[in-house]
Design an enzyme around this catalytic site. Structure first.
Site, short mmCIF file in Angstrom:
data_model
loop_
_atom_site.label_atom_id
_atom_site.label_comp_id
_atom_site.label_asym_id
_atom_site.label_seq_id
_atom_site.Cartn_x
_atom_site.Cartn_y
_atom_site.Cartn_z
CB THR A 410 13.60 65.05 83.94
OG1 THR A 410 13.15 64.67 85.25
CG2 THR A 410 12.89 64.20 82.91
CD GLU A 411 14.63 69.74 87.35
OE1 GLU A 411 15.07 69.95 88.49
OE2 GLU A 411 13.60 70.29 86.93
CG ASN A 412 22.01 64.39 88.83
OD1 ASN A 412 23.13 64.08 88.44
ND2 ASN A 412 21.69 64.37 90.11
#
EC number: 3.2.1.21
Length: 568
Positions: A410-412
């Site tokens: 979901t976040e990188n």
């Protein structure tokens, strides 16, 4: 026995069987780059959050959030920046969806602002229909462009009224208030939204909001505040999952998960048992704090042991870590249809004993120290080092620890510090995406059940206590221009090629991507002048020279005149 109860028991049985596999801390394969593609149907996208991107902080009936209040206090944010206007996403979402469509995104992750829907935080007080309409329009336009909305219900912007009246997440009443908000979102948007995330990175909400005070609401309740906030957040997550499960799932056919920040902790010495135990403790105090109750019903045993022992040494009658009742454990266990993973970096971990007499603290409770390798690249945020192999290690840990759940990254992503006028030739970001996405591909090859990847982030945006001093975006945003124009960085074209190829097809093609991506910007001169900027860049919304760049050019001209006068 009800069908729902039978399915839950079956899920728990499968989880127990799957979780018997142990993670091998001594096996750290750092092989060469792997050429291959992702499974058909793998989902690619990018994300952002309401407070960081929307602006319009007091428009159309929106109430105040804890971040509105916190950012307006002098000295809390770098250079006293606020997100009052930020990217103006509230007004420019149609332009942004055009960018996503051009990049062939499968999904876009965004959050719904609680105080934009419930200005006072409570459904009974007032529902802001203008806020509902904004998210309706956003969701509808995404779907019209074949982009799946992944919606976060809480990305840190608690209504300020609930903080003032009840103490925010220190108070158990937040569980029901949040459930009311989530339930309305299911009612109004759930016919179109099929992927829901209850909380984004609750670790930061708890630790930085109620322990260190670096984030809103800025409280420093050391040794207790973070644990209490997290306890209520976990119960709120479970209640929302059950609300969806009992009232909406059969009609809407959606999924409800949570997004946990999970940096990896690697033992300094993988042959040293104390280092291995310290590294596992780091991960359990970080991701396991939330994931273990959700998957297994209770806090990690190592947290209970360490915090309980230190609490006793401090003369406390009970542990500073709250306790779940047997009914709560059963209620919380299994409340995750998919696990969202936010991952950015890695630390080396070794054992360090902190005497209990040095005071209560989440950080000293862990008895460890975090180290970094000075050779690791660190282009932006002081905490963010590029350590791609840690990503694969983390994903495999999740697989073995929690029974190989369905995972969405979901976040990188990676930031840069704003030290130059513009930095559109973001070679370090292209390298970061290449390396981290490739480690994710290796993890899939290992059998990890990853279904999608979300680059963080679509746009440069407000970065919490760092203000606008750090930029995570694929698109550069000129915040000094009232129109907030977007300009594509080189990484836009690079990520676009990864998406269109669904991975890394072969060495020759992949090596050509960087060259092609940098054709539209000058890698030799980061101070882009006005004419080159507007002539060789793909302008997204309007031809506007970034104000910050114009200012740099003027300063450079003045400096040159000064030098010439000095010589002649």
């Amino acid at each position: 026995m009800s069908l729902q109860r039978m399915l839950k028991l079956l899920y728990a049985l499968v989880l127990c069987v799957s979780a018997n596999e142990d993670f091998d801390w001594t096996k750290n394969e750092r092989g060469s780059f792997y050429y291959g593609t992702f499974p058909t149907g793998f989902s690619w996208g990018a994300g952002g959050s309401a407070y960081q991107t929307e602006g319009a902080w007091d428009k159309d009936g929106k109430g105040m959030s804890i971040w509105d209040v916190f950012a307006h206090k002098k000295g809390k944010i770098f250079l006293n920046d606020t997100a009052d206007h930020s990217c103006e996403g509230y007004y420019k979402f149609k332009d942004d969806i055009t960018l996503m469509k051009d990049m062939k995104f499968n999904h876009y992750r965004f959050s719904i602002s609680w105080p934009r829907i419930f200005p006072n935080g409570i459904k009974a007080d007032h529902i802001n229909e203008k806020g509902i309409k904004y998210y309706d329009d956003l969701i509808n336009m995404l779907l019209d462009n074949n982009i799946t909305p992944i919606v976060t219900l809480y990305h840190w912007d608690l209504p300020q009224v609930l903080q003032e009246k009840y103490g925010g997440w220190q108070n158990a009443s937040m569980v029901n208030y949040f459930n009311d908000f989530a339930n309305l979102c299911f009612e109004r948007f759930g016919d179109r939204v099929k992927y829901w995330i209850t909380f984004n990175n609750p670790w930061s909400s708890a630790v930085e909001g109620y322990e260190t005070g670096e984030h809103a609401p800025g409280l420093k309740l050391k040794g207790t505040g973070a644990y209490k906030a997290a306890h209520h957040i976990i119960k709120a997550h479970a209640k929302v999952w059950h609300t969806y499960d009992t009232q909406w799932r059969s009609k809407q056919k959606g999924l409800v998960g949570i997004s946990l920040l999970a940096d990896w902790g690697e033992p300094v010495d993988i042959t040293n048992q104390r280092d291995i135990e310290a590294a596992e403790r780091y991960v359990q105090f970080y991701m396991g704090w939330f994931a273990t109750p959700i998957f297994n019903g209770d806090y990690p045993q190592v947290m209970k042991d360490y915090i309980g022992r230190k609490s006793a040494q401090q003369g406390l009658g009970t542990s500073r870590l709250p306790v779940f009742s047997s009914q709560e454990k059963s209620y919380i266990k299994g409340t995750c249809d998919f696990l969202g993973i936010g991952h950015f970096t890695t630390r080396y971990i070794t054992q360090k004993n902190y005497p209990s007499g040095r005071g209560n603290s989440y950080f000293t409770d862990r008895d460890l120290v975090e180290l970094v390798d000075p050779r690791w690249p660190d282009p932006g945020s002081e905490w963010l080092y590029s350590v791609p192999w840690g990503f694969r290690r983390l994903l495999n840990f999740v697989k073995t620890q929690y029974g190989n759940p369905m995972i969405y990254v979901t976040e990188n992503g990676v930031s840069e510090k704003v030290q130059r006028c513009t930095d559109l030739c973001d070679e370090w970001r292209m390298q970061y995406f290449k390396d981290y996405i490739n480690e994710m591909l290796k993890a899939l090859k290992d059998g990890v059940n990853v279904k999608g990847y979300t680059a963080w982030s679509l746009l440069d945006k407000f970065e919490w206590d760092e203000g606008f001093s750090e930029r995570f975006g694929l698109f550069y945003v000129d915040f000094l221009n009232k129109n907030k124009p977007r300009y594509p960085k080189a990484s836009v074209q690079y990520y676009k090629r990864i998406i269109s190829s669904n991975g890394f097809p072969n060495q020759r093609e992949v090596e050509s991507w960087r060259r092609k991506a940098t054709e539209t910007c000058s890698s030799s001169n980061q101070l882009l002048a006005a004419d080159p900027l507007t002539s060789h860049m793909e302008m997204v919304t309007e031809i506007v020279v970034p104000t910050v760049c114009t200012l740099c050019i003027l300063l450079a001209a003045v400096f040159l005149m000064f030098l010439l006068r000095g010589r002649f």
